[in-house]
Design a protein around this motif. Sequence first.
Motif, short mmCIF file in Angstrom:
data_model
loop_
_atom_site.label_atom_id
_atom_site.label_comp_id
_atom_site.label_asym_id
_atom_site.label_seq_id
_atom_site.Cartn_x
_atom_site.Cartn_y
_atom_site.Cartn_z
N ALA A 1 0.84 -1.20 0.00
CA ALA A 1 0.00 0.00 0.00
C ALA A 1 0.87 1.24 0.00
O ALA A 1 2.01 1.22 0.47
CB ALA A 1 -0.91 0.00 1.21
N LEU A 2 0.32 2.32 -0.53
CA LEU A 2 1.01 3.61 -0.59
C LEU A 2 0.06 4.67 -0.06
O LEU A 2 -1.07 4.80 -0.54
CB LEU A 2 1.41 3.93 -2.02
N THR A 3 0.50 5.41 0.94
CA THR A 3 -0.34 6.45 1.54
C THR A 3 0.26 7.81 1.25
O THR A 3 1.38 8.11 1.65
CB THR A 3 -0.45 6.25 3.06
N VAL A 4 -0.51 8.64 0.53
CA VAL A 4 -0.06 9.97 0.16
C VAL A 4 -1.08 11.00 0.63
O VAL A 4 -2.28 10.87 0.35
CB VAL A 4 0.13 10.10 -1.36
N ALA A 5 -0.62 11.99 1.37
CA ALA A 5 -1.49 13.08 1.81
C ALA A 5 -1.20 14.31 0.95
O ALA A 5 -0.07 14.55 0.55
CB ALA A 5 -1.23 13.40 3.28
N THR A 32 2.97 8.98 9.46
CA THR A 32 1.96 7.97 9.14
C THR A 32 1.67 7.86 7.64
O THR A 32 0.76 7.14 7.24
CB THR A 32 0.64 8.27 9.88
N THR A 33 2.43 8.58 6.83
CA THR A 33 2.23 8.52 5.38
C THR A 33 3.57 8.26 4.69
O THR A 33 4.63 8.45 5.26
CB THR A 33 1.64 9.83 4.84
N ASP A 34 3.49 7.87 3.42
CA ASP A 34 4.71 7.71 2.63
C ASP A 34 5.20 9.05 2.12
O ASP A 34 6.41 9.30 2.05
CB ASP A 34 4.45 6.77 1.45
#
Length: 205
Positions: A1-5, A32-34
């Motif tokens: 998974a990839l988390t981008v804000a 908490t994000t990439d």
Amino acid sequence: ALTVAIVTTPFPSEGERKMKQAYEAIDRLQETTDAVIVISNENVLRMIPFDIPLDASFRVVDDILAKVVVSLSDMLTKTGLSTVDFADVASVLGNGGVALVGMGTGVESTAAEDGTAAEDATIAAMTSPLLNAVHLDAAMGVLVHIVGGRSLSLQKVDKALRIVDSYVNENANVVMSAQVDDTLPHDMVTVTMTATAFKRSRAND
């Protein structure tokens, strides 16, 4: 998974306290994000003509945010002259920290094969106020998304990428996607560039 804000920072007129709170929140988001793509409202102001009404100005901000989301989504879901997969995007944004985005548009001045719209759009993206005058050679990860009308060719994409290569760090991970969009005028090219893996001081100056 990839988390981008994707976040915006306050306008300078909102005060130093609110700006400090925003950057503290960005620091927490990085835990908490990439990657955290930061859009500076101060730099957005530099892109808006002075006589644009207030409601239209806020739509510009919304439009920029939407274009960032669409660009990342289209890189993964649409096929084109050159496509990427999830692993390619993750290799740039994964653990990338703060990321900045530049956008540019070019229009062919001639229908000839040697038109420069892709090159013009690339230069416009690299010099976009949204990049906060950061030096691209400080970024170790760069996503380049090129979208054009029917006049976009592989040769034009190659010329645009040569410009990118001449500016970024020689060890940077550069991932490119190029697509033809029939909804665009045939002679138009847009470039969205996402740069990340900065030294913190360089990206936030």
